[in-house]
Write a protein that holds these residues in place. Structure first.
Motif, short mmCIF file in Angstrom:
data_model
loop_
_atom_site.label_atom_id
_atom_site.label_comp_id
_atom_site.label_asym_id
_atom_site.label_seq_id
_atom_site.Cartn_x
_atom_site.Cartn_y
_atom_site.Cartn_z
N GLN A 1 -0.66 6.07 8.70
CA GLN A 1 0.54 6.28 9.50
C GLN A 1 1.73 5.69 8.74
OE1 GLN A 1 0.11 5.25 13.62
NE2 GLN A 1 2.30 5.24 14.00
N ASP A 2 2.62 6.57 8.29
CA ASP A 2 3.72 6.16 7.42
C ASP A 2 4.85 7.15 7.58
OD1 ASP A 2 5.30 5.27 5.12
OD2 ASP A 2 3.46 4.32 4.39
N TYR A 3 5.98 6.85 6.95
CA TYR A 3 7.11 7.77 7.02
C TYR A 3 7.67 8.09 5.64
CZ TYR A 3 9.64 3.35 6.61
OH TYR A 3 10.08 2.11 6.19
N ALA A 4 7.05 7.52 4.58
CA ALA A 4 7.66 7.63 3.26
C ALA A 4 6.87 8.49 2.27
CB ALA A 4 7.86 6.24 2.67
N TRP A 5 5.65 8.92 2.63
CA TRP A 5 4.87 9.71 1.68
C TRP A 5 5.44 11.12 1.61
CZ3 TRP A 5 -1.10 8.82 1.50
CH2 TRP A 5 -1.36 7.44 1.39
N ASP A 6 5.50 11.68 0.38
CA ASP A 6 5.95 13.06 0.28
C ASP A 6 4.76 14.01 0.38
OD1 ASP A 6 4.75 13.37 -2.30
OD2 ASP A 6 6.54 12.51 -3.23
N GLU A 7 5.02 15.28 0.49
CA GLU A 7 3.96 16.27 0.75
C GLU A 7 2.93 16.32 -0.37
OE1 GLU A 7 5.54 20.05 1.78
OE2 GLU A 7 6.63 19.31 3.54
N PHE B 1 0.84 -1.19 0.00
CA PHE B 1 0.00 0.00 0.00
C PHE B 1 0.88 1.24 0.00
CE2 PHE B 1 -2.21 3.42 2.22
CZ PHE B 1 -3.39 3.48 1.50
N HIS B 2 0.72 2.07 -1.02
CA HIS B 2 1.54 3.28 -1.16
C HIS B 2 0.80 4.24 -2.08
CE1 HIS B 2 2.64 0.33 -4.27
NE2 HIS B 2 2.63 1.36 -5.08
N PRO B 3 1.14 5.51 -2.05
CA PRO B 3 0.44 6.47 -2.90
C PRO B 3 0.84 6.30 -4.37
CG PRO B 3 2.23 7.54 -1.73
CD PRO B 3 2.16 6.15 -1.20
N ASP B 4 -0.14 5.99 -5.21
CA ASP B 4 0.12 5.90 -6.64
C ASP B 4 -1.16 6.25 -7.40
OD1 ASP B 4 -1.51 3.70 -6.40
OD2 ASP B 4 -0.04 2.24 -7.08
N ASP C 1 -2.57 15.38 -2.34
CA ASP C 1 -3.46 14.84 -3.38
C ASP C 1 -4.48 13.87 -2.79
OD1 ASP C 1 -2.10 16.30 -5.26
OD2 ASP C 1 -0.89 14.61 -6.00
N ILE C 2 -4.01 12.95 -1.95
CA ILE C 2 -4.93 11.97 -1.36
C ILE C 2 -5.90 12.66 -0.41
CG2 ILE C 2 -5.09 9.93 0.12
CD1 ILE C 2 -4.00 9.35 -2.68
N GLY C 3 -5.39 13.61 0.37
CA GLY C 3 -6.25 14.33 1.30
C GLY C 3 -7.35 15.10 0.59
N GLU C 4 -7.01 15.77 -0.52
CA GLU C 4 -8.01 16.54 -1.27
C GLU C 4 -9.03 15.61 -1.93
OE1 GLU C 4 -5.82 18.96 -3.95
OE2 GLU C 4 -5.26 20.45 -2.43
N ALA C 5 -8.56 14.48 -2.45
CA ALA C 5 -9.47 13.55 -3.10
C ALA C 5 -10.46 12.96 -2.09
CB ALA C 5 -8.68 12.44 -3.78
N LEU C 6 -9.99 12.64 -0.91
CA LEU C 6 -10.89 12.11 0.12
C LEU C 6 -11.84 13.19 0.62
CD1 LEU C 6 -8.39 9.85 2.11
CD2 LEU C 6 -10.43 9.08 0.88
N GLY D 1 -16.10 13.67 0.98
CA GLY D 1 -16.68 13.85 2.32
C GLY D 1 -16.02 13.00 3.38
N VAL D 2 -14.75 12.62 3.15
CA VAL D 2 -14.04 11.74 4.09
C VAL D 2 -12.95 12.55 4.80
CG1 VAL D 2 -12.67 9.64 4.34
CG2 VAL D 2 -14.46 9.78 2.57
N ALA D 3 -12.93 12.49 6.11
CA ALA D 3 -11.87 13.15 6.90
C ALA D 3 -10.58 12.33 6.76
CB ALA D 3 -12.29 13.25 8.35
N PHE D 4 -9.45 13.03 6.57
CA PHE D 4 -8.18 12.35 6.32
C PHE D 4 -7.12 12.87 7.28
CE2 PHE D 4 -4.04 12.36 3.93
CZ PHE D 4 -3.82 10.99 3.97
N LEU D 5 -6.36 11.93 7.86
CA LEU D 5 -5.26 12.28 8.74
C LEU D 5 -4.03 11.47 8.34
CD1 LEU D 5 -4.08 13.63 11.32
CD2 LEU D 5 -4.92 11.64 12.60
N TYR D 6 -2.92 12.18 8.09
CA TYR D 6 -1.65 11.52 7.81
C TYR D 6 -0.73 11.77 8.98
CZ TYR D 6 2.80 10.22 5.70
OH TYR D 6 4.02 9.63 5.44
N THR D 7 -0.21 10.69 9.56
CA THR D 7 0.70 10.81 10.70
C THR D 7 2.06 10.28 10.29
OG1 THR D 7 -1.16 10.40 12.21
CG2 THR D 7 1.07 10.19 13.11
N PRO D 8 3.09 11.13 10.25
CA PRO D 8 4.42 10.64 9.90
C PRO D 8 4.99 9.79 11.03
CG PRO D 8 4.51 12.96 10.49
CD PRO D 8 3.06 12.58 10.48
#
Length: 385
Positions: free
Chosen positions: A357-363, A332-335, A368-373, A377-384
């Protein structure tokens, strides 16, 4: 007036008058099964004669037998008033702080025997928290456990050294009785290959809630999941390895797809295990099983158990999704495939929260994923991490 209330009314009042307040942690047990002691009832027993018996009844409902001294005092009480043993429904047993971290001394052995003797005297016990004891009492303890009409067992914490451990994974076959509804354990285990069980290690069980943490990948955890399926509502599983047979791993979850509401399935393998035995391009565990869940509301899993196809597989019941990466090479990774699935309007989204929760995704990927979600209508949280 209060001194004239009937026994059952006074006892109910004492049970309701929990020590502390609701915001505080419970005194004993684990995360899925926990309870308070009733130490305050000791003072109520001294108020007046009519309060004494219901207060003692409340006091004995939940007992703590930590160390040889506490065991000796309770043994004395039960010898003088044996009927009080039938009042006990909840118990935590273990060694005092001086012996718990390394329970290998002769003194720890003697104290452990006394503690188990108390457990043997409690015929109607329902909830049991077993803290570390000397390993020499293991067989006697298992016999005592199987003689009780237990509804819940908690075996925590795990000791630093497996050589000092009281229980190991194979003891699950003794700990899990036909009456048990809740199980919470953290064990050192011997890794086992995944092989079809010629004789299933568990009968059909009545478990509704399990929390199983293993130091390695032992196939008993899969057998436990499969046998608990028809009644299982909450499952939290964590082990520090991966299973090689993805389809068989997925099959262990299939019996619970009609009942599970909360599922945490986390694997934390070493880098060596990932490089030797993990294929990030293959279909993963939840690619096989996720669409089959009918009541699942919360899923927390490691990034090795899902693929970028996950948003095409979400069951309608799912409201919250958490994906945690423990390694540098997950499936699972951003693509583009992940983004396309989120933006695909033909997929009905009922999910409300997504946390990565990851350490490898770039800004840029996070944005992009946050805006798409957010557009769905989906709340998104990325935790490095």
């Amino acid at each position: 007036m209060a001194d004239r209330l009937p026994f059952h009314i006074l006892a109910s009042i004492f049970f309701a008058a929990r020590d502390g307040n609701e915001a505080e942690a419970f005194d004993h047990g684990g995360l899925l099964c926990h309870w308070d002691s009733m130490e305050s009832a000791r003072e109520w027993a001294l108020v007046c004669r009519s309060w004494r018996d219901p207060a003692v009844f409340a006091l004995m409902r939940s007992i703590s037998v930590i160390g040889g001294k506490a065991a000796t005092l309770l043994q004395r009480t039960l010898r003088d008033r044996p009927e009080r043993a039938r009042f006990v429904r909840n118990a935590v047993i273990g060694l005092d702080a001086a012996h718990e971290e390394s329970p290998v001394s002769d003194e720890a052995r003697g104290e452990s025997v006394k503690v188990v003797e108390v457990l043997e005297a409690l015929p109607l016990l329902q909830n049991l928290h077993v803290r570390p004891l000397h390993s020499s009492v293991r067989s006697r303890l298992l016999i005592a456990i199987r003689s009780k009409p237990l509804l819940a067992i908690v075996c925590l914490p795990r000791l630093e050294s497996p050589d000092d451990a009281l229980f190991h994974a194979t003891d699950l076959q003794e700990l899990v009785t036909s009456t048990l509804e809740r199980l919470e354990v953290d064990f050192w285990v011997e890794p086992t290959p995944i092989l079809p069980f010629l004789n299933p290690p568990f009968p059909t069980l009545a478990l509704t809630d399990i929390r199983v943490f293993f130091s390695g990948a032992n196939a008993l955890v899969l057998a436990l999941l499969a046998a608990s399926g028809p009644t299982l509502q909450t499952a939290e599983v964590y082990f520090e390895d991966i299973f090689d047979d993805i389809e068989l791993t997925s099959a262990s979850l299939m019996p619970s797809t009609k009942t599970l509401r909360r599922l945490q399935y986390l694997t934390n393998p070493s880098l060596a295990a990932l490089e030797e035995r993990y294929d990030p391009t293959a279909l993963q565990v939840f690619d096989h099983v996720l669409t089959h869940f009918e009541k699942l509301e919360y899923l927390s899993t490691s990034a090795t158990e899902v693929s970028t196809n996950i948003f095409r597989l979400l069951p309608p019941s799912l409201r919250s999704l958490r994906i945690q990466s423990y390694n540098h090479n997950p499936s699972f990774h951003p693509d583009e495939a992940l983004l396309d699935a989120i933006e695909d309007q033909s997929i009905e989204f009922r999910i409300e929260h997504v946390e990565i929760q990851d350490y490898a995704w770039d800004e840029d990927d996070i944005e992009d994923i946050g805006e798409a979600l957010a557009a769905r209508g989906v709340a998104f949280l990325y935790t490095p991490d």
